[in-house]
Every structure is written in structure tokens, then in C-alpha cells.
Design a protein around this motif. Structure first.
Motif, PDB file in Angstrom:
ATOM      1  N   ALA A 292     -25.876  53.536  26.847  1.00 20.13           N
ATOM      2  CA  ALA A 292     -24.562  52.872  26.799  1.00 20.13           C
ATOM      3  C   ALA A 292     -23.646  53.228  27.954  1.00 20.13           C
ATOM      4  O   ALA A 292     -22.585  52.613  28.103  1.00 20.13           O
ATOM      5  CB  ALA A 292     -23.865  53.201  25.481  1.00 20.13           C
ATOM      6  N   SER A 293     -24.018  54.177  28.783  1.00 24.62           N
ATOM      7  CA  SER A 293     -23.054  54.697  29.761  1.00 24.62           C
ATOM      8  C   SER A 293     -22.589  53.662  30.770  1.00 24.62           C
ATOM      9  O   SER A 293     -21.426  53.654  31.160  1.00 24.62           O
ATOM     10  CB  SER A 293     -23.617  55.925  30.476  1.00 24.62           C
ATOM     11  N   MET A 294     -23.459  52.752  31.202  1.00 26.01           N
ATOM     12  CA  MET A 294     -23.032  51.657  32.070  1.00 26.01           C
ATOM     13  C   MET A 294     -22.754  50.390  31.269  1.00 26.01           C
ATOM     14  O   MET A 294     -21.795  49.664  31.558  1.00 26.01           O
ATOM     15  CB  MET A 294     -24.084  51.393  33.155  1.00 26.01           C
ATOM     16  N   ALA A 295     -23.563  50.138  30.248  1.00 18.80           N
ATOM     17  CA  ALA A 295     -23.366  48.935  29.433  1.00 18.80           C
ATOM     18  C   ALA A 295     -22.034  48.955  28.696  1.00 18.80           C
ATOM     19  O   ALA A 295     -21.518  47.892  28.321  1.00 18.80           O
ATOM     20  CB  ALA A 295     -24.511  48.799  28.440  1.00 18.80           C
ATOM     21  N   ASN A 296     -21.468  50.131  28.509  1.00 18.01           N
ATOM     22  CA  ASN A 296     -20.158  50.264  27.888  1.00 18.01           C
ATOM     23  C   ASN A 296     -19.116  49.386  28.572  1.00 18.01           C
ATOM     24  O   ASN A 296     -18.161  48.917  27.955  1.00 18.01           O
ATOM     25  CB  ASN A 296     -19.727  51.734  27.930  1.00 18.01           C
ATOM     26  N   TYR A 297     -19.326  49.139  29.854  1.00 15.48           N
ATOM     27  CA  TYR A 297     -18.374  48.368  30.659  1.00 15.48           C
ATOM     28  C   TYR A 297     -18.864  46.933  30.879  1.00 15.48           C
ATOM     29  O   TYR A 297     -18.523  46.305  31.879  1.00 15.48           O
ATOM     30  CB  TYR A 297     -18.180  49.050  32.016  1.00 15.48           C
ATOM     31  N   TRP A 298     -19.638  46.414  29.950  1.00 10.93           N
ATOM     32  CA  TRP A 298     -20.291  45.123  30.210  1.00 10.93           C
ATOM     33  C   TRP A 298     -19.301  43.995  30.394  1.00 10.93           C
ATOM     34  O   TRP A 298     -19.510  43.098  31.228  1.00 10.93           O
ATOM     35  CB  TRP A 298     -21.309  44.798  29.116  1.00 10.93           C
ATOM     36  N   ARG A 299     -18.201  44.028  29.670  1.00  9.72           N
ATOM     37  CA  ARG A 299     -17.215  42.953  29.819  1.00  9.72           C
ATOM     38  C   ARG A 299     -16.510  43.040  31.166  1.00  9.72           C
ATOM     39  O   ARG A 299     -16.389  42.038  31.879  1.00  9.72           O
ATOM     40  CB  ARG A 299     -16.209  43.007  28.665  1.00  9.72           C
ATOM     41  N   GLU A 300     -16.050  44.234  31.537  1.00 13.53           N
ATOM     42  CA  GLU A 300     -15.382  44.414  32.822  1.00 13.53           C
ATOM     43  C   GLU A 300     -16.327  44.153  33.995  1.00 13.53           C
ATOM     44  O   GLU A 300     -15.896  43.724  35.067  1.00 13.53           O
ATOM     45  CB  GLU A 300     -14.834  45.838  32.948  1.00 13.53           C
TER      46      GLU A 300
ATOM     47  N   GLU B 244     -23.208  38.105  26.534  1.00 12.08           N
ATOM     48  CA  GLU B 244     -22.648  37.359  25.412  1.00 12.08           C
ATOM     49  C   GLU B 244     -23.708  36.836  24.437  1.00 12.08           C
ATOM     50  O   GLU B 244     -23.460  36.796  23.224  1.00 12.08           O
ATOM     51  CB  GLU B 244     -21.792  36.188  25.923  1.00 12.08           C
ATOM     52  N   PRO B 245     -24.902  36.448  24.910  1.00 12.56           N
ATOM     53  CA  PRO B 245     -25.906  35.942  23.958  1.00 12.56           C
ATOM     54  C   PRO B 245     -26.582  37.023  23.111  1.00 12.56           C
ATOM     55  O   PRO B 245     -27.469  36.693  22.315  1.00 12.56           O
ATOM     56  CB  PRO B 245     -26.952  35.276  24.877  1.00 12.56           C
ATOM     57  N   PHE B 246     -26.163  38.274  23.262  1.00 11.41           N
ATOM     58  CA  PHE B 246     -26.851  39.383  22.601  1.00 11.41           C
ATOM     59  C   PHE B 246     -25.879  40.132  21.685  1.00 11.41           C
ATOM     60  O   PHE B 246     -25.356  41.189  22.036  1.00 11.41           O
ATOM     61  CB  PHE B 246     -27.466  40.300  23.649  1.00 11.41           C
ATOM     62  N   PRO B 247     -25.631  39.597  20.500  1.00 10.68           N
ATOM     63  CA  PRO B 247     -24.593  40.161  19.620  1.00 10.68           C
ATOM     64  C   PRO B 247     -24.893  41.563  19.127  1.00 10.68           C
ATOM     65  O   PRO B 247     -23.958  42.327  18.839  1.00 10.68           O
ATOM     66  CB  PRO B 247     -24.541  39.163  18.461  1.00 10.68           C
ATOM     67  N   HIS B 248     -26.152  41.927  19.009  1.00  8.83           N
ATOM     68  CA  HIS B 248     -26.479  43.252  18.486  1.00  8.83           C
ATOM     69  C   HIS B 248     -26.159  44.342  19.518  1.00  8.83           C
ATOM     70  O   HIS B 248     -25.742  45.447  19.148  1.00  8.83           O
ATOM     71  CB  HIS B 248     -27.943  43.311  18.064  1.00  8.83           C
ATOM     72  N   ILE B 249     -26.322  44.019  20.793  1.00 10.35           N
ATOM     73  CA  ILE B 249     -25.923  44.969  21.840  1.00 10.35           C
ATOM     74  C   ILE B 249     -24.416  45.138  21.830  1.00 10.35           C
ATOM     75  O   ILE B 249     -23.901  46.271  21.888  1.00 10.35           O
ATOM     76  CB  ILE B 249     -26.400  44.491  23.228  1.00 10.35           C
ATOM     77  N   ALA B 250     -23.686  44.038  21.748  1.00 10.78           N
ATOM     78  CA  ALA B 250     -22.223  44.112  21.722  1.00 10.78           C
ATOM     79  C   ALA B 250     -21.732  44.914  20.522  1.00 10.78           C
ATOM     80  O   ALA B 250     -20.817  45.752  20.639  1.00 10.78           O
ATOM     81  CB  ALA B 250     -21.631  42.706  21.698  1.00 10.78           C
ATOM     82  N   ARG B 251     -22.341  44.678  19.353  1.00 12.73           N
ATOM     83  CA  ARG B 251     -21.955  45.434  18.157  1.00 12.73           C
ATOM     84  C   ARG B 251     -22.219  46.919  18.334  1.00 12.73           C
ATOM     85  O   ARG B 251     -21.378  47.759  17.977  1.00 12.73           O
ATOM     86  CB  ARG B 251     -22.734  44.893  16.940  1.00 12.73           C
ATOM     87  N   TRP B 252     -23.380  47.252  18.853  1.00  9.07           N
ATOM     88  CA  TRP B 252     -23.755  48.657  19.080  1.00  9.07           C
ATOM     89  C   TRP B 252     -22.763  49.344  20.022  1.00  9.07           C
ATOM     90  O   TRP B 252     -22.278  50.454  19.729  1.00  9.07           O
ATOM     91  CB  TRP B 252     -25.168  48.684  19.648  1.00  9.07           C
ATOM     92  N   ILE B 253     -22.421  48.689  21.112  1.00  5.80           N
ATOM     93  CA  ILE B 253     -21.469  49.276  22.063  1.00  5.80           C
ATOM     94  C   ILE B 253     -20.104  49.440  21.419  1.00  5.80           C
ATOM     95  O   ILE B 253     -19.447  50.484  21.580  1.00  5.80           O
ATOM     96  CB  ILE B 253     -21.389  48.414  23.330  1.00  5.80           C
ATOM     97  N   ASP B 254     -19.660  48.434  20.696  1.00  2.00           N
ATOM     98  CA  ASP B 254     -18.343  48.521  20.060  1.00  2.00           C
ATOM     99  C   ASP B 254     -18.305  49.614  19.001  1.00  2.00           C
ATOM    100  O   ASP B 254     -17.270  50.286  18.824  1.00  2.00           O
ATOM    101  CB  ASP B 254     -17.970  47.172  19.450  1.00  2.00           C
ATOM    102  N   GLU B 255     -19.411  49.819  18.292  1.00  2.00           N
ATOM    103  CA  GLU B 255     -19.460  50.894  17.298  1.00  2.00           C
ATOM    104  C   GLU B 255     -19.392  52.264  17.974  1.00  2.00           C
ATOM    105  O   GLU B 255     -18.728  53.182  17.470  1.00  2.00           O
ATOM    106  CB  GLU B 255     -20.729  50.787  16.453  1.00  2.00           C
ATOM    107  N   LEU B 256     -20.056  52.423  19.098  1.00  2.00           N
ATOM    108  CA  LEU B 256     -19.983  53.698  19.817  1.00  2.00           C
ATOM    109  C   LEU B 256     -18.559  54.010  20.242  1.00  2.00           C
ATOM    110  O   LEU B 256     -18.145  55.182  20.284  1.00  2.00           O
ATOM    111  CB  LEU B 256     -20.896  53.669  21.048  1.00  2.00           C
ATOM    112  N   LYS B 257     -17.789  52.990  20.561  1.00  2.00           N
ATOM    113  CA  LYS B 257     -16.407  53.199  20.991  1.00  2.00           C
ATOM    114  C   LYS B 257     -15.530  53.741  19.874  1.00  2.00           C
ATOM    115  O   LYS B 257     -14.410  54.186  20.129  1.00  2.00           O
ATOM    116  CB  LYS B 257     -15.827  51.899  21.541  1.00  2.00           C
ATOM    117  N   ARG B 258     -16.032  53.703  18.648  1.00  2.00           N
ATOM    118  CA  ARG B 258     -15.290  54.290  17.533  1.00  2.00           C
ATOM    119  C   ARG B 258     -15.425  55.816  17.505  1.00  2.00           C
ATOM    120  O   ARG B 258     -14.703  56.485  16.766  1.00  2.00           O
ATOM    121  CB  ARG B 258     -15.771  53.704  16.209  1.00  2.00           C
ATOM    122  N   ILE B 259     -16.348  56.345  18.278  1.00  2.00           N
ATOM    123  CA  ILE B 259     -16.516  57.797  18.373  1.00  2.00           C
ATOM    124  C   ILE B 259     -15.476  58.317  19.358  1.00  2.00           C
ATOM    125  O   ILE B 259     -15.501  57.951  20.538  1.00  2.00           O
ATOM    126  CB  ILE B 259     -17.936  58.151  18.857  1.00  2.00           C
ATOM    127  N   PRO B 260     -14.535  59.155  18.931  1.00  2.00           N
ATOM    128  CA  PRO B 260     -13.432  59.548  19.817  1.00  2.00           C
ATOM    129  C   PRO B 260     -13.882  60.120  21.155  1.00  2.00           C
ATOM    130  O   PRO B 260     -13.314  59.769  22.201  1.00  2.00           O
ATOM    131  CB  PRO B 260     -12.677  60.588  18.975  1.00  2.00           C
TER     132      PRO B 260
END
Length: 216
Positions: free
Chosen positions: A166-174, A180-196
């Protein structure tokens, strides 16, 4: 223990892990622009002239995956499954896949949009990225399919494989990665962002200045 770092993706995952595990370490920020990574004293620690580098007593480690495994062993964390060989193999599979496939696919997007902006080295070359998109889409299909019914990449729980991938993919939008066609990757990254510690891995400015001052 000392961890040498710059504001980039490989140190990010090491700093995030150290913070997540509550490991106390002296965090020493290096200045790429002034050539600190090429200074003889640093090259003696890391002949690759890159970061992160960890110094723990007589042990000197470079390569973020090795450093993360060491930090987990020190903390007794199963984010690196030191006591379970089968789980070690599973984590190693995804660390290897990251280094051989995923990182080369996402890396150009991360470099053009994040690295260039961070270090002021020009505008992103979007034309060059168009040629890179097919490789990224091919790898993203593999990862998205794997994550369809999973919250984490390996072992059914958070491991260093998640931080590595996730270290580079974390910035996938920027970075304008076409994920965008891969919702499970987006969900996984967004869930990791919940870790302080993952959401905010960087040392405070005061801590960074302290680390620089001690090694000036």
C-alpha cells in the motif's frame, strides 16, 4: 535504535509500523537535496545510498521489508509471523509479488505525481504514464481479485505485506493511477487509512528537528 528516513514511500511503511507497534527509536531525517545520503558516514551504513536504514546496536539493516520484519520480532508482533513458517511463506509471496510486479507497475505514477512534487523536480509526464497503464491494470486485476473476499492481503489479518503493497498505492488518487475499476483495492486502501499510524506515519516537526540536530 535509529531509523534513517526521508519523506518517501519505503521509509513511510517503516515509520508507520514503528509507530503502530509503539517502538521507540531515534528518527533521523536525511536531506536528499544536500547529498546527505552520499555522505561517507551514511554510505558506510547503507552502500545503496538509500533509505530507510535501521541501526539497532551492532545490527545495521537496509531494505524496508527486512526492517519491518525485525521491528515485528522486537515487538513480538505477528504482523511478521516469526513463529509460523506457513504464514511466513504467505507473507513472503506478497512481498515478492510487490517487488517484482506491483511496485514496478505503480511506481511510475507515484514518481511522476508524488516524488516530483515532494522534491520540486518538475511537472508530471502524463504522456509517459499512458504507456505504463496496461502493466498497472494487469497487476491490479490480480490484486483486486485476491482482495474480493479479504480485508487484508495475507494471513487473514494485518501484516507487513499490507504496508508494503500500500505504500505507493495509498496515493492512487493523487497519482492518477487508473484504479477506479478495482473496488476491492480502493476499499482495502481506505480501510488501512483508518489505522492512525498508517494515516499519519511521519514524525512531528520537533522530533525530526531533534534527530537532525543530533547528527548535524
Amino acid at each position: 535504535m535509529k531509523i534513517y528516513w526521508i519523506r518517501a514511500q519505503a521509509p513511510r511503511r517503516v515509520l508507520a509500523l514503528a509507530k503502530h507497534l509503539g517502538i521507540e527509536a531515534e528518527l533521523v531525517e536525511k536531506d536528499v537535496v544536500t547529498g546527505e545520503l552520499k555522505a561517507p558516514d551514511y554510505v558506510a551504513l547503507n552502500p545503496n545510498m538509500k533509505v530507510p536504514t535501521l541501526v539497532d546496536g551492532d545490527l545495521v539493516l537496509w531494505e524496508s521489508s527486512a526492517i519491518m520484519a525485525h521491528l515485528c520480532i522486537k515487538a513480538g508482533s505477528d504482523m511478521w509471523p516469526a513463529q509460523n513458517p506457513a504464514e511466513q511463506v504467505e507473507v513472503l509471496r506478497w512481498l515478492s509479488w510487490n517487488d517484482c510486479h506491483w511496485s514496478p507497475a505503480v511506481g511510475p505514477f507515484y514518481f511522476e505525481h508524488i516524488v516530483k512534487a515532494t522534491f520540486g523536480i518538475g511537472a508530471p509526464d502524463r504522456e509517459s504514464l499512458r504507456k505504463k497503464a496496461p502493466d498497472l491494470l494487469k497487476c491490479a486485476e490480480v490484486l483486486d481479485g485476491h482482495l474480493e473476499n479479504r480485508t487484508y492481503v495475507a494471513c487473514g489479518r494485518l501484516t507487513i505485506a499490507d504496508f508494503q503493497l500500500a505504500s505507493m498505492a495509498n496515493y492512487w488518487r493523487e497519482s492518477e493511477m487508473p484504479l477506479e475499476p478495482f473496488p476491492h483495492i480502493a476499499r482495502w486502501i481506505d480501510e488501512l487509512k483508518r489505522i492512525p499510524a498508517w494515516a499519519d506515519p511521519w514524525p512531528t516537526e520537533a522530533a525530526a528537528q531533534s534527530g537532525r540536530a543530533q547528527h548535524a
